[in-house]
Design a protein around this motif. Structure first.
Motif, PDB file in Angstrom:
ATOM      1  N   LYS A  94      -2.644  13.813   2.252  1.00  0.00           N
ATOM      2  CA  LYS A  94      -3.402  14.062   1.028  1.00  0.00           C
ATOM      3  C   LYS A  94      -2.950  15.342   0.357  1.00  0.00           C
ATOM      4  O   LYS A  94      -2.757  16.363   0.993  1.00  0.00           O
ATOM      5  CB  LYS A  94      -4.904  14.153   1.341  1.00  0.00           C
ATOM      6  CG  LYS A  94      -5.492  12.850   1.770  1.00  0.00           C
ATOM      7  CD  LYS A  94      -6.978  13.001   2.014  1.00  0.00           C
ATOM      8  CE  LYS A  94      -7.567  11.670   2.423  1.00  0.00           C
ATOM      9  NZ  LYS A  94      -8.996  11.736   2.589  1.00  0.00           N
ATOM     10  N   GLY A  95      -2.776  15.239  -0.966  1.00  0.00           N
ATOM     11  CA  GLY A  95      -2.505  16.429  -1.774  1.00  0.00           C
ATOM     12  C   GLY A  95      -1.109  16.994  -1.648  1.00  0.00           C
ATOM     13  O   GLY A  95      -0.809  18.051  -2.139  1.00  0.00           O
ATOM     14  N   VAL A  96      -0.206  16.261  -0.986  1.00  0.00           N
ATOM     15  CA  VAL A  96       1.158  16.747  -0.824  1.00  0.00           C
ATOM     16  C   VAL A  96       2.100  15.775  -1.504  1.00  0.00           C
ATOM     17  O   VAL A  96       2.028  14.573  -1.291  1.00  0.00           O
ATOM     18  CB  VAL A  96       1.528  16.846   0.682  1.00  0.00           C
ATOM     19  CG1 VAL A  96       2.964  17.277   0.854  1.00  0.00           C
ATOM     20  CG2 VAL A  96       0.579  17.801   1.395  1.00  0.00           C
ATOM     21  N   PHE A 151      -7.258   4.418   5.508  1.00  0.00           N
ATOM     22  CA  PHE A 151      -7.956   5.341   6.402  1.00  0.00           C
ATOM     23  C   PHE A 151      -7.054   5.741   7.566  1.00  0.00           C
ATOM     24  O   PHE A 151      -6.896   6.930   7.869  1.00  0.00           O
ATOM     25  CB  PHE A 151      -9.251   4.706   6.929  1.00  0.00           C
ATOM     26  CG  PHE A 151      -9.924   5.523   7.984  1.00  0.00           C
ATOM     27  CD1 PHE A 151     -10.712   6.601   7.643  1.00  0.00           C
ATOM     28  CD2 PHE A 151      -9.752   5.222   9.332  1.00  0.00           C
ATOM     29  CE1 PHE A 151     -11.334   7.376   8.627  1.00  0.00           C
ATOM     30  CE2 PHE A 151     -10.367   5.980  10.320  1.00  0.00           C
ATOM     31  CZ  PHE A 151     -11.152   7.061   9.969  1.00  0.00           C
ATOM     32  N   TYR A 152      -6.428   4.757   8.205  1.00  0.00           N
ATOM     33  CA  TYR A 152      -5.591   5.073   9.362  1.00  0.00           C
ATOM     34  C   TYR A 152      -4.254   5.697   8.974  1.00  0.00           C
ATOM     35  O   TYR A 152      -3.732   6.536   9.710  1.00  0.00           O
ATOM     36  CB  TYR A 152      -5.409   3.846  10.265  1.00  0.00           C
ATOM     37  CG  TYR A 152      -6.638   3.629  11.116  1.00  0.00           C
ATOM     38  CD1 TYR A 152      -6.864   4.418  12.238  1.00  0.00           C
ATOM     39  CD2 TYR A 152      -7.596   2.707  10.759  1.00  0.00           C
ATOM     40  CE1 TYR A 152      -8.005   4.262  13.008  1.00  0.00           C
ATOM     41  CE2 TYR A 152      -8.744   2.544  11.519  1.00  0.00           C
ATOM     42  CZ  TYR A 152      -8.945   3.321  12.644  1.00  0.00           C
ATOM     43  OH  TYR A 152     -10.076   3.179  13.396  1.00  0.00           O
ATOM     44  N   PHE A 153      -3.702   5.341   7.826  1.00  0.00           N
ATOM     45  CA  PHE A 153      -2.494   6.019   7.360  1.00  0.00           C
ATOM     46  C   PHE A 153      -2.796   7.492   7.091  1.00  0.00           C
ATOM     47  O   PHE A 153      -1.985   8.361   7.400  1.00  0.00           O
ATOM     48  CB  PHE A 153      -1.939   5.357   6.105  1.00  0.00           C
ATOM     49  CG  PHE A 153      -1.136   4.091   6.352  1.00  0.00           C
ATOM     50  CD1 PHE A 153      -0.937   3.575   7.622  1.00  0.00           C
ATOM     51  CD2 PHE A 153      -0.582   3.416   5.285  1.00  0.00           C
ATOM     52  CE1 PHE A 153      -0.202   2.426   7.829  1.00  0.00           C
ATOM     53  CE2 PHE A 153       0.166   2.266   5.474  1.00  0.00           C
ATOM     54  CZ  PHE A 153       0.358   1.764   6.741  1.00  0.00           C
ATOM     55  N   ASN A 154      -3.963   7.780   6.524  1.00  0.00           N
ATOM     56  CA  ASN A 154      -4.366   9.174   6.308  1.00  0.00           C
ATOM     57  C   ASN A 154      -4.594   9.876   7.641  1.00  0.00           C
ATOM     58  O   ASN A 154      -4.143  11.005   7.856  1.00  0.00           O
ATOM     59  CB  ASN A 154      -5.633   9.258   5.456  1.00  0.00           C
ATOM     60  CG  ASN A 154      -5.386   8.992   3.991  1.00  0.00           C
ATOM     61  OD1 ASN A 154      -4.321   9.268   3.470  1.00  0.00           O
ATOM     62  ND2 ASN A 154      -6.379   8.453   3.324  1.00  0.00           N
ATOM     63  N   LYS A 155      -5.293   9.216   8.539  1.00  0.00           N
ATOM     64  CA  LYS A 155      -5.660   9.821   9.830  1.00  0.00           C
ATOM     65  C   LYS A 155      -4.435  10.124  10.697  1.00  0.00           C
ATOM     66  O   LYS A 155      -4.410  11.132  11.402  1.00  0.00           O
ATOM     67  CB  LYS A 155      -6.605   8.872  10.575  1.00  0.00           C
ATOM     68  CG  LYS A 155      -7.161   9.424  11.848  1.00  0.00           C
ATOM     69  CD  LYS A 155      -8.193   8.485  12.436  1.00  0.00           C
ATOM     70  CE  LYS A 155      -8.794   9.081  13.682  1.00  0.00           C
ATOM     71  NZ  LYS A 155      -9.903   8.293  14.208  1.00  0.00           N
ATOM     72  N   THR A 156      -3.423   9.271  10.630  1.00  0.00           N
ATOM     73  CA  THR A 156      -2.253   9.442  11.489  1.00  0.00           C
ATOM     74  C   THR A 156      -1.099  10.178  10.825  1.00  0.00           C
ATOM     75  O   THR A 156      -0.060  10.376  11.440  1.00  0.00           O
ATOM     76  CB  THR A 156      -1.746   8.070  11.978  1.00  0.00           C
ATOM     77  OG1 THR A 156      -1.365   7.285  10.840  1.00  0.00           O
ATOM     78  CG2 THR A 156      -2.796   7.351  12.801  1.00  0.00           C
ATOM     79  N   ILE A 203       0.837  -1.205   0.000  1.00  0.00           N
ATOM     80  CA  ILE A 203       0.000   0.000   0.000  1.00  0.00           C
ATOM     81  C   ILE A 203       0.871   1.254   0.000  1.00  0.00           C
ATOM     82  O   ILE A 203       0.610   2.200  -0.745  1.00  0.00           O
ATOM     83  CB  ILE A 203      -0.977  -0.023   1.188  1.00  0.00           C
ATOM     84  CG1 ILE A 203      -2.026  -1.129   0.973  1.00  0.00           C
ATOM     85  CG2 ILE A 203      -1.649   1.338   1.382  1.00  0.00           C
ATOM     86  CD1 ILE A 203      -2.901  -1.408   2.172  1.00  0.00           C
ATOM     87  N   LYS A 204       1.929   1.268   0.790  1.00  0.00           N
ATOM     88  CA  LYS A 204       2.842   2.415   0.805  1.00  0.00           C
ATOM     89  C   LYS A 204       3.540   2.579  -0.546  1.00  0.00           C
ATOM     90  O   LYS A 204       3.727   3.705  -1.020  1.00  0.00           O
ATOM     91  CB  LYS A 204       3.889   2.254   1.909  1.00  0.00           C
ATOM     92  CG  LYS A 204       3.335   2.442   3.301  1.00  0.00           C
ATOM     93  CD  LYS A 204       4.422   2.206   4.334  1.00  0.00           C
ATOM     94  CE  LYS A 204       3.909   2.321   5.737  1.00  0.00           C
ATOM     95  NZ  LYS A 204       4.964   1.999   6.730  1.00  0.00           N
TER      96      LYS A 204
END
Length: 77
Positions: free
Chosen positions: A73-75, A63-68, A17-18
């Protein structure tokens, strides 16, 4: 494939995923998930039987990779 096999593969799933996120930083979420699934299909011979759980696991992980802050996002990375 049983639950213990899936759980033991989680570190590799996280890395896939990474990798997808690194290679497609501005791609859509659906395209990234499709790439993740296509990679797993080439590796796992009995993929059909575990496709649904692995798709859901990807949703949870992202979801948790985004949350933590693992993913931002967008960078650009």
């Amino acid at each position: 494939m049983n639950i213990f096999t899936i759980v033991s593969a989680l570190p590799q799933v996280f890395e896939i995923i990474k990798l997808v996120e690194r290679e497609l930083p501005k791609g859509s979420g659906d395209a990234k998930k499709d790439m993740y699934v296509d990679i797993l299909k080439t590796i796992i011979t009995d993929f059909q039987s575990i496709e649904a759980p692995l798709r859901k696991i990807a949703d949870v992980v992202v979801f948790y990779f985004n949350k933590t802050g693992v993913f931002t996002k967008g960078v650009d990375k």
